[in-house]
Design a protein around this motif. Sequence first.
Motif, PDB file in Angstrom:
ATOM      1  N   VAL A 102       3.643  -8.407  -9.214  1.00 37.55           N
ATOM      2  CA  VAL A 102       3.897  -7.283  -8.301  1.00 37.55           C
ATOM      3  C   VAL A 102       3.575  -7.738  -6.874  1.00 37.55           C
ATOM      4  N   PRO A 103       4.474  -7.486  -5.917  1.00 41.28           N
ATOM      5  CA  PRO A 103       4.214  -7.947  -4.554  1.00 41.28           C
ATOM      6  C   PRO A 103       3.055  -7.196  -3.877  1.00 41.28           C
ATOM      7  N   VAL A 104       2.495  -7.853  -2.855  1.00 43.94           N
ATOM      8  CA  VAL A 104       1.308  -7.319  -2.173  1.00 43.94           C
ATOM      9  C   VAL A 104       1.528  -5.894  -1.661  1.00 43.94           C
ATOM     10  N   ASP A 105       2.695  -5.609  -1.078  1.00 46.42           N
ATOM     11  CA  ASP A 105       2.882  -4.270  -0.495  1.00 46.42           C
ATOM     12  C   ASP A 105       2.849  -3.178  -1.562  1.00 46.42           C
ATOM     13  N   VAL A 106       3.354  -3.484  -2.739  1.00 45.69           N
ATOM     14  CA  VAL A 106       3.329  -2.479  -3.824  1.00 45.69           C
ATOM     15  C   VAL A 106       1.895  -2.327  -4.359  1.00 45.69           C
ATOM     16  N   LEU A 107       1.194  -3.454  -4.502  1.00 45.03           N
ATOM     17  CA  LEU A 107      -0.203  -3.374  -4.952  1.00 45.03           C
ATOM     18  C   LEU A 107      -1.014  -2.548  -3.958  1.00 45.03           C
ATOM     19  N   PHE A 108      -0.790  -2.780  -2.681  1.00 43.73           N
ATOM     20  CA  PHE A 108      -1.516  -2.057  -1.629  1.00 43.73           C
ATOM     21  C   PHE A 108      -1.253  -0.555  -1.745  1.00 43.73           C
ATOM     22  N   ARG A 109       0.012  -0.186  -1.905  1.00 41.54           N
ATOM     23  CA  ARG A 109       0.359   1.244  -2.015  1.00 41.54           C
ATOM     24  C   ARG A 109      -0.340   1.874  -3.224  1.00 41.54           C
ATOM     25  N   ARG A 110      -0.352   1.154  -4.338  1.00 41.13           N
ATOM     26  CA  ARG A 110      -0.980   1.708  -5.551  1.00 41.13           C
ATOM     27  C   ARG A 110      -2.500   1.757  -5.423  1.00 41.13           C
ATOM     28  N   LEU A 111      -3.093   0.703  -4.849  1.00 40.36           N
ATOM     29  CA  LEU A 111      -4.558   0.600  -4.854  1.00 40.36           C
ATOM     30  C   LEU A 111      -5.208   1.450  -3.770  1.00 40.36           C
ATOM     31  N   LYS A 112      -4.431   1.803  -2.734  1.00 40.69           N
ATOM     32  CA  LYS A 112      -4.961   2.666  -1.669  1.00 40.69           C
ATOM     33  C   LYS A 112      -5.527   3.957  -2.243  1.00 40.69           C
ATOM     34  N   VAL A 113      -4.881   4.446  -3.306  1.00 43.70           N
ATOM     35  CA  VAL A 113      -5.294   5.721  -3.895  1.00 43.70           C
ATOM     36  C   VAL A 113      -6.088   5.512  -5.185  1.00 43.70           C
ATOM     37  N   ALA A 114      -6.529   4.282  -5.459  1.00 44.38           N
ATOM     38  CA  ALA A 114      -7.228   4.016  -6.727  1.00 44.38           C
ATOM     39  C   ALA A 114      -8.361   3.013  -6.510  1.00 44.38           C
ATOM     40  N   ASN A 125     -11.941  -0.490   3.725  1.00 39.55           N
ATOM     41  CA  ASN A 125     -10.979   0.408   4.372  1.00 39.55           C
ATOM     42  C   ASN A 125      -9.568  -0.155   4.156  1.00 39.55           C
ATOM     43  N   ASP A 126      -8.558   0.557   4.647  1.00 37.81           N
ATOM     44  CA  ASP A 126      -7.178   0.151   4.362  1.00 37.81           C
ATOM     45  C   ASP A 126      -6.878  -1.274   4.827  1.00 37.81           C
ATOM     46  N   ALA A 127      -7.310  -1.591   6.042  1.00 33.52           N
ATOM     47  CA  ALA A 127      -6.988  -2.915   6.594  1.00 33.52           C
ATOM     48  C   ALA A 127      -7.664  -4.004   5.756  1.00 33.52           C
ATOM     49  N   PHE A 132      -7.703  -8.278   1.538  1.00 35.35           N
ATOM     50  CA  PHE A 132      -8.313  -8.697   0.274  1.00 35.35           C
ATOM     51  C   PHE A 132      -7.245  -8.946  -0.788  1.00 35.35           C
ATOM     52  N   ILE A 133      -6.288  -8.022  -0.888  1.00 34.19           N
ATOM     53  CA  ILE A 133      -5.247  -8.178  -1.916  1.00 34.19           C
ATOM     54  C   ILE A 133      -4.492  -9.483  -1.674  1.00 34.19           C
ATOM     55  N   ARG A 134      -4.092  -9.705  -0.415  1.00 33.75           N
ATOM     56  CA  ARG A 134      -3.292 -10.901  -0.119  1.00 33.75           C
ATOM     57  C   ARG A 134      -4.070 -12.172  -0.466  1.00 33.75           C
TER      58      ARG A 134
END
Length: 179
Positions: A102-114, A125-127, A132-134
């Motif tokens: 799964v690409p970083v942007d999708v992981l970020f979108r999912r993990l922001k709320v989890a 925080n978000d930044a 961290f994900i990347r």
Amino acid sequence: MKRIFLTGFMGAGKTTLGRAFARAKGLEFIDLDWYIEERHHRTVSELFDKLGEEGFRRVESNLLREVAEFENVVVATGGGTPCFLDNMEVMNRAGVTVFLDVPVDVLFRRLKVARSSRPLLAQKNDAELEVFIREALERRMPYYGQSMLRFAADRLEDRRQIEVAVTQLSELLETTGKE
Ligand code: S3P
């Protein structure tokens, strides 16, 4: 006898796809994090606090070896499971390993709320989360890459998409002779 191990980063959909796939195929579903929590009567976050990450990784590896002896199971591993000790070898010996890519942007979108239940993310925080994900994904890729198969799991957002993914995963296992 059938054992399928799903690997991949936090938020890759290991639990979501694993549970749906197991149900469709009449296999048992095991989420390694939940299995650890049940056996130790503590959440993953509590175990991280109590034992530190190193201690958690020992517990995780021991219980992975246990579930690697179960039959007819789909195992959703933790995001770090493949990257410690000889866990990847244990899984490749015991069954079929599938990396959910799964690409970083999708992981970020999912993990922001989890974030809250995940000790490695909870304080970020978000930044910081995105960085961290990347970085962690890049570090972990050599381990995930030892999985036998790779499956694009970027579309798991609703029931229809999950159904489609279950069919595609089933086809992947069939066409590669792993089913
Ligand atoms: C971790 C992932 C988590 C859990 C723990 C550590 C990791 O599992 O095992 O918080 O190191 O990536 P999920 O991938 O199910 O969130």
